[in-house]
Design an enzyme around this catalytic site. Sequence first.
Site, short mmCIF file in Angstrom:
data_model
loop_
_atom_site.label_atom_id
_atom_site.label_comp_id
_atom_site.label_asym_id
_atom_site.label_seq_id
_atom_site.Cartn_x
_atom_site.Cartn_y
_atom_site.Cartn_z
CB SER A 1 -0.94 -0.03 1.21
OG SER A 1 -1.86 1.05 1.16
CG HIS B 1 -4.31 -1.03 -0.56
ND1 HIS B 1 -4.00 -1.08 0.78
CD2 HIS B 1 -4.85 -2.24 -0.84
CE1 HIS B 1 -4.34 -2.25 1.28
NE2 HIS B 1 -4.86 -2.98 0.31
CG ASP C 1 -5.61 -5.86 2.55
OD1 ASP C 1 -6.17 -6.93 2.81
OD2 ASP C 1 -5.62 -5.34 1.42
#
Length: 500
Positions: free
Chosen positions: A314, A341, A439
């Site tokens: 991310s 992301h 995540d």
Amino acid sequence: MSSFKVLVVDDSPFMRKVFSDFISADPSFEVVATAANGMEAVERTIELAPDVITMDLEMPAMNGLEALKRIMALRPTPVIMLSAVTDNGTRDTIRALQYGAVDFIRKPDRSVKLDIRLVGEQLREKLHVAVEMARSGNYRMLPAVEEKPDKQEEEPQAIVPGERFPEPPAAAEPPQGEPERPSLAADPPASPNGTDRSGGPTAESPPKKPDPLRKKPAKSEPPPEDGLPRPAADGQSAPLVPKLAKPAPSARTARDDRTGLLKEPPRSRSVQQPERPLAKRPPPAEPAGGAGRKTKEAPAGNSAFEHLVAIGTSTGGPRALHEVLTNLPADFPAPVLIVQHMPPKFTQSLAQRLDSFSEIRVCEAQDGETVLSGTAYIAPGGKHMLLAKDPSSSAYRIVLSDEEPRSGHRPSVDKLFESLLGCKGLKRHIVVMTGMGSDGAKGMKALREDGAETTIAEAEQTCVVYGMPRSAVELGAASHVLRLQEIAPALVREVSARNK
């Protein structure tokens, strides 16, 4: 509590007023100044030392990219870019992230009447993240990705006479005796001490332009005596790198005592590489319609691969992905599935830019396409990406899904990882790198229990944001903790040695 100082940079007086009002509405922030172009932004940064900067991309006199590079060279500061959702805007945003910007938001577009209040809320949220990372020490400004020669790219704008800030200093040479980062493209010997970690960015390139895939290391804090990261949750020191339970290694597949990963027997060179010769990098070419793009033939990958790599990342991911993908050889015998992301459209620009630097093919994944070795597939923004077996053949295919976001993310790293459960016919190598949140941790844990060959978390020393890897380590999902520059060589060794 003192307020965090914010510098707002935009050539539009209207947008400067709008963003200043939104920022000032949060008592945690104080807009100490505004700037109408990049030159003013650099001057204000040196004079006022803001805690964080919001930076527009398209401005007169000096654009946001050039201002970002100068700021990161003269006074490194967290910068959040304001990006237009256009082809040029998305491409420049990806470049900004590789130059050192911490994050970006999509700028309101009057033509489609985007909710400006929602944009303001997103900006305040990212400002909080940026200052929290900077103040806590969990944000690290890595050296910027160096550019390839680009015929269509404008030359850096000259500074007009009378400017009040100095020229960026030339990049410092690494300290004598300190090795550079490992590389699989005939680089100097690998560094065991994580010299890629940086307390500040590198300066602009000196007149003699270096190889675009090589970055000069910056000083790093001394690691623990055994060189391994340690968990900080309970304050106890325990190794995070247990060895995997494997058959007794042969001379060819001896393991590294520190990481537990496969290593090669002693060779004439100290850089660990697979037995086969690496493909030579073709000279960059520039086809019509794509600035800085290189001509790359259709991949000669195989749909009957035995290994698969899956990566989740991310915040800080574009530069981390650059480091990993550019150090994989063109004949890498496994596909690479990636969740970064990022909103729609931006993932396509990210894939195109990484493809222009890498020997393997890098593309934005398409629904239903056959997965091939030697190719990296980036999940499109706004879509979950899954792997599925083709019922009519032995091949695997990409499946894109519009299912609800997972933990606020679509694409989700956990969704990708969970789709690999039960794929016992594949030797799975799982990686979680820099990023906020958790995540990927649960998915990695499930894959480790399902028999994945390797589960790697990026070490704190090189993470821009040590969030997702920390969660994986604390959950017991990571069998190995490696610095960023160690990940690609480890994958190459693991896949090559086991590719039998």
